[in-house]
Write a protein that holds these residues in place. Structure first.
Motif, PDB file in Angstrom:
ATOM      1  N   ASP A 317      31.457  -9.372  24.917  1.00 58.43           N
ATOM      2  CA  ASP A 317      30.249  -8.635  25.307  1.00 58.43           C
ATOM      3  C   ASP A 317      29.910  -8.812  26.781  1.00 58.43           C
ATOM      4  OD1 ASP A 317      29.525 -11.257  25.190  1.00 58.43           O
ATOM      5  OD2 ASP A 317      27.801 -10.982  23.861  1.00 58.43           O
ATOM      6  N   GLY A 318      30.887  -9.312  27.568  1.00 58.84           N
ATOM      7  CA  GLY A 318      30.699  -9.420  29.009  1.00 58.84           C
ATOM      8  C   GLY A 318      30.073 -10.717  29.482  1.00 58.84           C
ATOM      9  N   ARG A 319      29.674 -11.595  28.564  1.00 59.90           N
ATOM     10  CA  ARG A 319      29.044 -12.847  28.966  1.00 59.90           C
ATOM     11  C   ARG A 319      30.065 -13.854  29.487  1.00 59.90           C
ATOM     12  NH1 ARG A 319      26.519 -15.410  24.063  1.00 59.90           N
ATOM     13  NH2 ARG A 319      27.868 -14.012  22.861  1.00 59.90           N
ATOM     14  N   GLY A 320      29.543 -14.831  30.243  1.00 58.65           N
ATOM     15  CA  GLY A 320      30.347 -15.979  30.614  1.00 58.65           C
ATOM     16  C   GLY A 320      30.399 -16.965  29.462  1.00 58.65           C
ATOM     17  N   PRO A 321      31.242 -18.019  29.555  1.00 61.30           N
ATOM     18  CA  PRO A 321      31.435 -18.944  28.432  1.00 61.30           C
ATOM     19  C   PRO A 321      30.158 -19.590  27.908  1.00 61.30           C
ATOM     20  CG  PRO A 321      33.132 -19.278  30.091  1.00 61.30           C
ATOM     21  CD  PRO A 321      32.144 -18.321  30.684  1.00 61.30           C
ATOM     22  N   ALA A 322      29.237 -19.966  28.802  1.00 55.32           N
ATOM     23  CA  ALA A 322      28.052 -20.714  28.372  1.00 55.32           C
ATOM     24  C   ALA A 322      26.803 -19.844  28.236  1.00 55.32           C
ATOM     25  CB  ALA A 322      27.769 -21.859  29.346  1.00 55.32           C
ATOM     26  N   ASP A 323      26.936 -18.538  28.440  1.00 53.87           N
ATOM     27  CA  ASP A 323      25.755 -17.663  28.406  1.00 53.87           C
ATOM     28  C   ASP A 323      25.261 -17.460  26.976  1.00 53.87           C
ATOM     29  OD1 ASP A 323      25.983 -17.429  31.110  1.00 53.87           O
ATOM     30  OD2 ASP A 323      26.968 -15.466  31.071  1.00 53.87           O
ATOM     31  N   ILE A 324      23.930 -17.436  26.829  1.00 53.32           N
ATOM     32  CA  ILE A 324      23.287 -17.180  25.540  1.00 53.32           C
ATOM     33  C   ILE A 324      22.751 -15.748  25.548  1.00 53.32           C
ATOM     34  CG2 ILE A 324      21.549 -17.985  23.884  1.00 53.32           C
ATOM     35  CD1 ILE A 324      23.621 -20.107  24.634  1.00 53.32           C
ATOM     36  N   ALA A 465      25.895 -21.633  17.597  1.00 48.81           N
ATOM     37  CA  ALA A 465      27.290 -21.611  17.155  1.00 48.81           C
ATOM     38  C   ALA A 465      28.196 -21.603  18.370  1.00 48.81           C
ATOM     39  CB  ALA A 465      27.559 -20.387  16.290  1.00 48.81           C
ATOM     40  N   MET A 466      29.184 -22.491  18.353  1.00 45.60           N
ATOM     41  CA  MET A 466      30.110 -22.648  19.469  1.00 45.60           C
ATOM     42  C   MET A 466      31.524 -22.265  19.031  1.00 45.60           C
ATOM     43  SD  MET A 466      28.003 -23.920  21.729  1.00 45.60           S
ATOM     44  CE  MET A 466      29.137 -24.476  22.998  1.00 45.60           C
ATOM     45  N   GLY A 467      32.334 -21.887  20.008  1.00 46.24           N
ATOM     46  CA  GLY A 467      33.717 -21.552  19.727  1.00 46.24           C
ATOM     47  C   GLY A 467      34.649 -22.126  20.768  1.00 46.24           C
ATOM     48  N   ASP A 480      27.158 -19.638  21.620  1.00 47.15           N
ATOM     49  CA  ASP A 480      26.523 -18.515  20.944  1.00 47.15           C
ATOM     50  C   ASP A 480      27.554 -17.426  20.652  1.00 47.15           C
ATOM     51  OD1 ASP A 480      24.669 -16.735  19.896  1.00 47.15           O
ATOM     52  OD2 ASP A 480      23.985 -16.044  21.862  1.00 47.15           O
ATOM     53  N   ILE A 481      28.531 -17.763  19.802  1.00 43.52           N
ATOM     54  CA  ILE A 481      29.677 -16.868  19.600  1.00 43.52           C
ATOM     55  C   ILE A 481      29.308 -15.636  18.782  1.00 43.52           C
ATOM     56  CG2 ILE A 481      31.400 -18.667  19.844  1.00 43.52           C
ATOM     57  CD1 ILE A 481      31.629 -18.754  16.786  1.00 43.52           C
ATOM     58  N   LEU A 482      30.065 -14.575  19.012  1.00 45.72           N
ATOM     59  CA  LEU A 482      29.990 -13.354  18.222  1.00 45.72           C
ATOM     60  C   LEU A 482      30.844 -13.522  16.971  1.00 45.72           C
ATOM     61  CD1 LEU A 482      30.596 -10.743  21.063  1.00 45.72           C
ATOM     62  CD2 LEU A 482      28.388 -11.481  20.165  1.00 45.72           C
ATOM     63  N   GLY A 483      30.663 -12.614  16.018  1.00 44.92           N
ATOM     64  CA  GLY A 483      31.476 -12.659  14.817  1.00 44.92           C
ATOM     65  C   GLY A 483      32.955 -12.517  15.122  1.00 44.92           C
ATOM     66  N   ARG A 527      24.503 -28.699  23.429  1.00 37.30           N
ATOM     67  CA  ARG A 527      23.165 -29.253  23.669  1.00 37.30           C
ATOM     68  C   ARG A 527      22.430 -28.422  24.723  1.00 37.30           C
ATOM     69  NH1 ARG A 527      19.646 -33.283  23.302  1.00 37.30           N
ATOM     70  NH2 ARG A 527      18.509 -33.884  25.170  1.00 37.30           N
ATOM     71  N   GLU A 528      23.137 -28.036  25.782  1.00 39.17           N
ATOM     72  CA  GLU A 528      22.510 -27.212  26.817  1.00 39.17           C
ATOM     73  C   GLU A 528      22.029 -25.890  26.220  1.00 39.17           C
ATOM     74  OE1 GLU A 528      25.605 -26.884  29.678  1.00 39.17           O
ATOM     75  OE2 GLU A 528      25.441 -28.968  30.376  1.00 39.17           O
ATOM     76  N   GLY A 529      22.867 -25.280  25.381  1.00 42.47           N
ATOM     77  CA  GLY A 529      22.471 -24.029  24.733  1.00 42.47           C
ATOM     78  C   GLY A 529      21.298 -24.226  23.792  1.00 42.47           C
ATOM     79  N   ARG A 530      21.309 -25.333  23.056  1.00 45.11           N
ATOM     80  CA  ARG A 530      20.216 -25.615  22.120  1.00 45.11           C
ATOM     81  C   ARG A 530      18.891 -25.791  22.856  1.00 45.11           C
ATOM     82  NH1 ARG A 530      22.018 -30.200  20.048  1.00 45.11           N
ATOM     83  NH2 ARG A 530      20.413 -31.716  20.613  1.00 45.11           N
ATOM     84  N   LEU A 531      18.927 -26.495  23.982  1.00 43.13           N
ATOM     85  CA  LEU A 531      17.701 -26.700  24.761  1.00 43.13           C
ATOM     86  C   LEU A 531      17.180 -25.376  25.311  1.00 43.13           C
ATOM     87  CD1 LEU A 531      18.566 -30.016  26.667  1.00 43.13           C
ATOM     88  CD2 LEU A 531      17.113 -29.721  24.649  1.00 43.13           C
ATOM     89  N   HIS A 532      18.097 -24.475  25.685  1.00 46.62           N
ATOM     90  CA  HIS A 532      17.697 -23.146  26.155  1.00 46.62           C
ATOM     91  C   HIS A 532      16.966 -22.391  25.042  1.00 46.62           C
ATOM     92  CE1 HIS A 532      18.025 -19.144  28.017  1.00 46.62           C
ATOM     93  NE2 HIS A 532      18.472 -18.718  26.841  1.00 46.62           N
TER      94      HIS A 532
END
Length: 703
Positions: A317-324, A465-467, A480-483, A527-532
């Motif tokens: 979807d065009g995001r970078g690896p750590a983008d939510i 969710a991580m991948g 924040d992975i896609l299906g 953890r960084e994603g969860r805090l976001h």
């Protein structure tokens, strides 16, 4: 000829764990009997000799069954036999399936069934991890192709020390619980719950579990050396020569263009159109190979997507690896629900509600360990429209039960203790849209709906969710992975927790070579994603509402003497039913004498409490009562000071001057103010009218 029986064993957590092969279920392709303490599981494996003619999905079925005789019980109900699978059986079936499925060779399409049956349970050692070991052993010693074995242990931690396969008593003291399955080389599956434990502790627990399971793998290898059957010859059907190259030449550019479309359905429609075009172009060249062409296309699609992720660091979807993905939150949108939240993250959306109930709303669980009541329930629903599909509506499947259990495990540590919050709590998550981790959206929505309901949770919980994609030495850890990223990746793991630490973790690893450094990086990024996500949740709901919904029941708790419970209940429940009918409240009484009165109507609750207190009240020495004379005797009068309780006024306590006859002062039916002088050991009450003279009714109420 009598078949050979072999048994191997080790010591684990102070108990003997043994695996036996050769005695039971000899017509199955493989069977193993695992015993730990006095808990035991029999597992069997059978695989058809011929593959399915249609389909390309491995037809594996894993079933875990608990026989009630295992705990010396007879099933309840009319039929007196086991019925549909319990939630525990369903979740354990998933635990068996997840680590085993990836270890069968690709292209193996023979119907395969693993059945693990708990046949003995000692109330202390859970059969679930034994079933996983037994299942692996059954397949490993059979002739079924299998890239195992695997083993599994449960990890607990008490006082900072890790324990392998803790007993049920030890589990109650543990601050984490992890079921970890793995092969000789790597961890392949994790299912964990914890009480806000730091990520580093989770890593240490996983590595401890992987080390602890190695002797179990040794036992299985030893049994295979002794009794293992030769494995069946299995050859993957060959792909026509040159097919993969032709598919790549025609499809690579089309796939590269299609995967740049951000919206899920647009992207999938473009990929399907490209695939159909390639199939149409190649069928004349490769007749009767439509299935092979499609598989080659899917393989190329996976390769192109993965290369883009690890080389260009760009996702579907065009995001970078750590983008939510963008998050939007609405709370309190359902006026009659006690608490509600609509949590949307990208193309995933969950409508989550909280309902508060009383003790009678708790779920009664009939388990091998014994009957118990469950005060917190989280139910997850996945209707077909959430993915734009048309399907029959049926009861919850294994996936729904598993996702609900994961979210429930994530939320449970932050709920207020029962002694402070006596409500039964039911959370329902209806997934309205799905494209990546609806279970973690459920966790976020559950926290928000609890706070909207006014539940004073310890802290909000968020999930992500991580991948992982690993191509050679190149890796991409994505948040924040896609299906589709879940399907195409090498590791799927979901992490839920508060700002303080992890409360739940689920991990499935499809490859070897996931090092400690990779897991640490993944958990750090999670953890960084969860805090976001938690920050976004805090913007929408900074704290629990100060008051509960007007539609939620108010529970008032009073304590009565346990000896008075019988009087409150009445013969056949007549007394308590009468109070409920007159007031409309709900009443729960436990054996300790704690009485919980629940109602949305404050006045009704007050009336019920007053009625209960009148029934169970006890006389107090020195207290004044307005009583009614019930019987006149020569030596005094018996006075009922409240319903069901009489005391005696001796003739000497009737007045300040001498009284010749009781009838000179009192007669039956008179109301008289009395004071309790004494209560003897047998419960007899001594009253005085003389001591109460000069007092008033107002004094009685004040006292």
């Amino acid at each position: 000829m009598t078949a050979s029986v072999e048994t191997v064993s080790i010591e684990l957590n102070g108990q003997r764990l043994s695996i036996e092969v050769g005695r039971m279920a000899k017509q199955a392709d493989g069977a193993a009997f695992v015993r730990f303490g006095e808990s035991a599981v029999l597992a069997t494996a059978v695989s058809a000799k011929e593959p399915r003619a249609e389909g390309d999905f491995f037809p594996l079925t894993c079933d875990y069954i608990e026989r009630t005789y295992a705990a010396g019980k007879i099933p309840g109900g009319f039929f007196k036999r086991e019925g549909r699978p319990t939630e525990k059986e369903t979740l354990t079936s998933r635990l068996i399936d997840r680590p085993h499925r990836p270890l069968f060779p690709k292209g193996y399409l023979c119907d395969t069934q693993i059945i693990a049956t708990a046949v003995s349970h000692d109330q202390e050692n859970d059969p679930d991890v034994l079933a996983m070991v037994a299942a692996s052993t059954a397949v490993h010693v059979s002739d079924i192709p299998f890239n195992g074995p695997i083993a599994a242990v449960r990890v607990g931690r008490i006082g900072g020390q890790f324990i392998a396969n803790p007993t049920n008593s030890q589990r109650e003291q543990s601050d984490l619980e992890i079921v970890v399955a793995g092969s000789r080389e790597a961890i392949v599956m994790v299912e964990a719950g914890a009480k806000e434990v730091p990520e580093q502790v989770m890593i240490e627990a996983l590595l401890f579990g992987h080390l602890a399971m190695q002797p179990l793998i040794d036992l299985q290898e030893e049994l295979r050396r002794r009794l293992g059957k030769p494995k069946r010859t299995f050859v993957v059907p060959p792909v026509p020569e040159g097919l993969a190259e032709r598919v790549k030449a025609l499809a690579e550019a089309k796939i590269a263009d299609a995967i740049r479309l951000v919206a899920k359905h647009e992207r999938r429609d473009a990929l399907k159109a490209a695939r159909d075009e390639v199939v149409g172009a190649l069928l004349p060249e490769f007749p009767d190979q439509e299935k092979a062409i499609k598989k080659a296309f899917e393989s190329l699609e996976k390769q192109v997507v993965r290369q883009r992720m690890v080389k260009e660091r760009v996702r579907l979807d065009g995001r970078g690896p750590a983008d939510i993905r963008p998050i939007s939150i609405d709370v309190g949108l359902l006026p009659r629900a006690h608490g509600s939240a609509l949590f949307t993250r990208g193309e995933t959306q969950a409508l989550v509600t909280t309902t508060l109930g009383t003790g009678e709303d708790m779920q009664r669980i009939d388990a091998l360990e014994g009957d118990f009541y469950k005060r917190f329930m989280l139910h997850y629903n996945f209707p077909p429209y959430s993915t734009g599909e048309v399907k029959f509506l049926r009861g919850p499947g294994r996936r729904e039960i598993g996702h609900g259990a994961l979210a429930e495990r994530a939320i449970r540590p932050v709920l207020p203790p029962e002694e402070e919050f006596g409500y039964a709590v039911r959370i329902v998550s209806d997934i309205l849209e799905s494209n990546g981790s609806s279970s973690m959206a459920t966790v976020c929505g559950a926290s928000l709906s609890l706070m909207d309901a006014g539940v004073k949770i310890k802290a909000p919980v968020a999930g992500i969710a991580m991948g992982l994609v690993k191509e050679g030495d190149d890796i991409a850890i994505v948040s924040d992975i896609l299906g589709d990223e879940d399907h195409l990746g090498d590791m799927d793991f979901k992490v839920a927790g508060t700002e303080a630490g992890v409360t739940a973790l689920q991990m499935d690893i499809k490859i070897t070579g996931v090092t400690r450094a990779i897991m640490e990086q993944a958990l750090r990024q999670a953890r960084e994603g969860r805090l976001h996500v938690l920050a976004k949740m805090k913007e929408a709901m900074p704290a629990p509402r100060p008051e509960m919904s007007a539609h939620a029941p108010r529970i008032t708790t009073i304590q009565i003497n346990p000896s008075k419970i019988r009087e409150l209940i009445g013969p056949g429940g007549k007394v308590i039913k009468g109070i409920i009918e007159q007031t409309g409240v709900k009443i729960d009484v436990d054996d300790s004498g704690k009485v919980a009165i629940a109602s949305t109507d404050g006045k009704a609750a007050e009336k019920a409490i007053k009625m209960i207190r009148e029934i169970v009240q006890e006389a107090e020495i020195g207290k004044l009562y307005m009583g009614k004379v019930k019987k006149i005797m020569d030596f005094g009068a018996f006075v009922e000071i409240f319903p069901g309780t009489d005391g005696l006024i001796h003739i000497s306590q009737l007045a300040e001057k001498r009284v010749e006859k009781v009838e000179d002062v009192l007669k039956e039916g008179d109301e008289v103010l009395v004071k309790v002088l004494d209560i003897d050991r047998s419960g007899k009450i001594r009253l005085s009218r003389k001591e109460a003279l000069g007092q008033t009714l107002a004094t009685v109420k004040a006292s």
